[in-house]
Design a protein around this motif. Structure first.
Motif, PDB file in Angstrom:
ATOM      1  N   SER A  78       0.822  -1.217   0.000  1.00  0.00           N
ATOM      2  CA  SER A  78       0.000   0.000   0.000  1.00  0.00           C
ATOM      3  C   SER A  78       0.856   1.266   0.000  1.00  0.00           C
ATOM      4  CB  SER A  78      -0.969   0.003   1.182  1.00  0.00           C
ATOM      5  OG  SER A  78      -0.265  -0.099   2.384  1.00  0.00           O
ATOM      6  N   ALA A  79       2.071   1.185   0.489  1.00  0.00           N
ATOM      7  CA  ALA A  79       2.975   2.335   0.479  1.00  0.00           C
ATOM      8  C   ALA A  79       3.623   2.518  -0.892  1.00  0.00           C
ATOM      9  CB  ALA A  79       4.050   2.174   1.546  1.00  0.00           C
ATOM     10  N   LYS A  80       3.485   1.502  -1.739  1.00  0.00           N
ATOM     11  CA  LYS A  80       4.095   1.540  -3.076  1.00  0.00           C
ATOM     12  C   LYS A  80       3.003   1.423  -4.133  1.00  0.00           C
ATOM     13  CE  LYS A  80       7.949  -0.715  -0.900  1.00  0.00           C
ATOM     14  NZ  LYS A  80       8.509  -1.969  -0.516  1.00  0.00           N
ATOM     15  N   GLU A  81       1.909   2.147  -3.911  1.00  0.00           N
ATOM     16  CA  GLU A  81       0.704   1.980  -4.716  1.00  0.00           C
ATOM     17  C   GLU A  81       0.888   2.256  -6.202  1.00  0.00           C
ATOM     18  OE1 GLU A  81      -1.303   6.276  -3.615  1.00  0.00           O
ATOM     19  OE2 GLU A  81      -1.849   4.515  -2.454  1.00  0.00           O
ATOM     20  N   LYS A  82       1.789   3.125  -6.568  1.00  0.00           N
ATOM     21  CA  LYS A  82       1.993   3.452  -7.985  1.00  0.00           C
ATOM     22  C   LYS A  82       3.001   2.520  -8.658  1.00  0.00           C
ATOM     23  CE  LYS A  82      -0.040   7.774  -7.980  1.00  0.00           C
ATOM     24  NZ  LYS A  82      -1.433   7.532  -7.937  1.00  0.00           N
ATOM     25  N   GLU A  83       3.773   1.792  -7.866  1.00  0.00           N
ATOM     26  CA  GLU A  83       4.764   0.865  -8.429  1.00  0.00           C
ATOM     27  C   GLU A  83       4.083  -0.409  -8.907  1.00  0.00           C
ATOM     28  OE1 GLU A  83       8.318   0.057  -6.116  1.00  0.00           O
ATOM     29  OE2 GLU A  83       7.968   1.898  -4.987  1.00  0.00           O
ATOM     30  N   TYR A  84       4.716  -1.050  -9.846  1.00  0.00           N
ATOM     31  CA  TYR A  84       4.214  -2.351 -10.262  1.00  0.00           C
ATOM     32  C   TYR A  84       4.501  -3.365  -9.154  1.00  0.00           C
ATOM     33  CZ  TYR A  84       2.379  -1.689 -14.892  1.00  0.00           C
ATOM     34  OH  TYR A  84       1.569  -1.331 -15.931  1.00  0.00           O
ATOM     35  N   ALA A  85       3.521  -4.178  -8.868  1.00  0.00           N
ATOM     36  CA  ALA A  85       3.654  -5.164  -7.792  1.00  0.00           C
ATOM     37  C   ALA A  85       4.778  -6.154  -8.081  1.00  0.00           C
ATOM     38  CB  ALA A  85       2.334  -5.889  -7.574  1.00  0.00           C
ATOM     39  N   CYS A  86       5.027  -6.435  -9.362  1.00  0.00           N
ATOM     40  CA  CYS A  86       6.089  -7.381  -9.714  1.00  0.00           C
ATOM     41  C   CYS A  86       7.470  -6.848  -9.346  1.00  0.00           C
ATOM     42  CB  CYS A  86       6.023  -7.756 -11.187  1.00  0.00           C
ATOM     43  SG  CYS A  86       6.183  -6.348 -12.305  1.00  0.00           S
ATOM     44  N   ASP A  87       7.569  -5.540  -9.081  1.00  0.00           N
ATOM     45  CA  ASP A  87       8.832  -4.965  -8.616  1.00  0.00           C
ATOM     46  C   ASP A  87       8.968  -5.064  -7.100  1.00  0.00           C
ATOM     47  OD1 ASP A  87       9.579  -4.289 -11.208  1.00  0.00           O
ATOM     48  OD2 ASP A  87       8.688  -2.287 -11.071  1.00  0.00           O
ATOM     49  N   VAL A  88       7.875  -5.416  -6.429  1.00  0.00           N
ATOM     50  CA  VAL A  88       7.853  -5.493  -4.961  1.00  0.00           C
ATOM     51  C   VAL A  88       7.870  -6.939  -4.489  1.00  0.00           C
ATOM     52  CG1 VAL A  88       6.585  -4.819  -2.881  1.00  0.00           C
ATOM     53  CG2 VAL A  88       6.594  -3.304  -4.872  1.00  0.00           C
TER      54      VAL A  88
END
Length: 154
Positions: free
Chosen positions: A63-73
């Motif tokens: 949720s803190a990385k909402e604009k990032e692609y999830a595959c990068d997380v």
């Protein structure tokens, strides 16, 4: 077909929740979209703050990385535990709750790590204060000044 060094077919993740249930998700979307699909598939309340915990005990903070692609997380082909995060107060740590029932029996070590995340940790100020108060205790005594050494040899 390859993108960012990953094969598209290998990027799915497994999310464990409920009574030892598993669901498969494709992280090739924004973190917000992934969280919303997980919320829907795993029957989470709209007002719950949910996230994923890897098997090493690391919260992914999607949720803190909402604009990032999830595959990068998250890492494709990995299994994650669905957790709920409850904010306790301004000066208190958040509480992390497994949404996989019986995590304490399925993976006791991971449950310990999850519980440790909810405990208050001592801040850097406390550690620095302890270091300063212990500073002179274990250090060797001061070397005698050259005038003291001369007096001893006489």
């Amino acid at each position: 077909m390859e993108s960012n060094g990953y094969y598209m077919g290998q990027s799915f993740i497994v999310v464990r929740y409920g009574d030892n249930q598993e669901a498969l998700f494709n992280p090739w979307c924004t973190s917000t979209t992934l969280i919303e699909w997980i919320r829907k598939k795993c029957d989470c309340a709209d007002n719950d703050v949910i996230d994923l915990l890897d098997l090493d005990g690391q919260v992914k903070f999607l949720s803190a990385k909402e604009k990032e692609y999830a595959c990068d997380v998250v890492d494709g082909r990995q299994t994650y535990i669905l957790i709920r995060i409850e904010k306790q107060g301004e000066n208190e740590p958040s509480k992390y709750i497994s949404l996989l029932n019986n995590l304490d029996k399925l993976n006791p070590d991971l449950m310990v790590k999850l519980n440790d995340l909810s405990k208050p940790s001592k801040g850097r100020k406390d550690r620095r204060k302890n270091m300063k108060s212990n500073k002179g205790r274990d250090s060797p005594s001061k070397r005698p000044a050259s005038s003291d050494r001369k007096n001893r040899t006489k």
